[in-house]
Scaffold this active site. Structure first.
Site: not given
Ligand code: C6P
Length: 403
Positions: A181, A153, A327, A202
């Protein structure tokens, strides 16, 4: 003008997705598990969304796709269920992951370590990816699961998922990939490689927040994380979030339609932005060879400029960017991925992630180039640390390696 360049954190919901979701809030709002027509009315839309997700990742009819509340839940589910199924009630006690996974994997692994599980956190090379053959050498007969992300990410770097999947298959070890990603950004074909579980979200591909999914290869057992009713075949309890499921299906269908053409358009804008920043601003470098990155991502390091200061200036110019994972953005720690690839602490505080989307325009790219450059010049003019390392005129501007 305001420019959103933080699409790896989340994306705008496509208006067509909102439109597809709307009838399921106040018109067809019945519980899909109810037997009356208010409940059954949404069944065709749910079936369509499931088909859309299957088609987008080329899942086979034997596979399962289970909707969850987010990818954080999908990641927690796989790791905790494998712990219950194979470690607490089995012979194994070892999980392999990487140092650069998302916190939803890393902190779940830390939790499992507290429960007595042995976890190996594989280092990454200077490109920010794990070496599949090195991974092979860490697999033992005690290894229950390998969990390696498809694309990072923070850097956008794409991992050797095909090779890792083959190694796991050969060794008889379960393989989970966090596909958050990758799905909707690059072609993902779960039949073309060996993956047992894959997490998706999503809101990374212009769908709504609060809905994700877990792909489960056909025949693969996995204890539920949420116990309750018989929703989703008993695999994940909780009343189905129909509007969000519909939104996820529609968004993924749109993202993967002509994906190669979409990638080429985003990549051209990303490369123009990256080239301009590296050329116009001395003493900068980007992490990871761009041909091995998702087409929308740049992680750029600017010697002598603290990421937080840079974000502040960019925000004042109405540009949304980040220093890394959203996060982890409230702590002022160094960028963990940059540390993992061998950057020193000072350098690891200088990373800025710019992530484009299919809505990013050329005018927005020009605007970011101008304001990025002036922000760096302003911050460097007041930085004592940059003065100390100030390079010769026209100093280094490079792609990929940490110097
Ligand atoms: N990364 C970023 O700024 P959620 O929001 O729970 O559906 O996804 C979490 C998540 C899990 N795996 C990867 C590789 C991600 O990039 C993310 C979300 C965001 O990089 C928010 S921390």
């Amino acid at each position: 003008m305001q420019v959103y360049m933080d699409n790896n954190a989340t994306t705008m919901v496509d208006p067509a997705v909102v439109e597809a979701m709307l009838p399921f809030f106040s018109e067809q709002y019945g519980n899909p598990n109810s037997l009356h027509k208010f409940g059954t009315a949404s069944h065709p839309a749910i079936a369509r969304a499931i088909d859309q997700v299957y088609a987008a990742i080329n899942a086979s009819d034997d596979d399962d796709i289970v909707f969850t509340s987010c990818a954080t839940e999908s990641n927690n589910w796989v790791l905790k269920a494998v712990w219950v199924d194979k470690i607490l009630h089995g012979e194994k006690n070892h999980i392999i992951t990487t140092e650069v996974e998302h916190p939803s994997v890393l902190s779940t692994c830390k939790f499992l370590e507290e429960q007595g599980v042995n976890v190996t956190y594989l280092p990454v090379n200077e490109q920010g990816v794990v070496d599949a053959q090195m991974l092979r050498s860490f697999i033992t007969e005690k290894t229950a699961l390998v969990s390696v992300m498809w694309a990072n990410n923070e850097t956008g770097m794409i991992f050797p998922i095909k090779e890792i999947g083959e190694i796991c298959k050969e060794k008889g070890v379960l393989f989970h990939t966090d596909g958050v990603q990758a799905v909707g950004k690059i072609p993902v074909d779960v039949q073309a490689l060996h993956v047992d579980f894959m997490s998706m979200s999503a809101h990374k591909f212009h769908g709504p927040k609060g809905i994700g999914a877990l792909y489960i290869k056909g025949g693969q057992a996995l204890s539920p994380l949420l116990n309750g009713g018989e929703h989703m075949g008993g695999r994940r309890s909780g009343t189905l979030n129909v509007p969000y499921i519909v939104g996820m299906g529609k968004a993924l269908e749109m993202a993967t339609e002509n994906i190669e053409a979409k990638m080429a358009t985003i990549r051209a804008k990303r490369d123009r932005l990256e080239d301009a920043l590296l050329k116009l601003i001395p003493d900068t470098f980007t992490v990871g060879e761009r041909d091995h990155r998702t087409p929308n991502t740049i992680l750029i390091s600017i010697r002598g400029v603290e990421g937080e200061g840079m974000l502040w200036d960019l925000n004042n110019a109405a540009i949304g960017a980040s220093t890394g994972s959203a996060c982890a953005s409230e702590d002022l720690e160094a960028n963990t991925v940059m540390l993992a690839i061998g950057a020193d602490h000072e350098l690891a505080h200088t990373g800025i992630r710019l992530s484009l989307s299919r809505y990013t325009t050329d005018e927005e790219v020009d605007y970011v180039i101008d304001h990025f450059k002036s922000a760096v010049e302003r911050l460097r003019s007041i930085s004592s640390s940059y003065a100390k390392v100030k390079p010769t005129p026209g100093g280094e501007a490079t792609e990929c390696a940490v110097h």
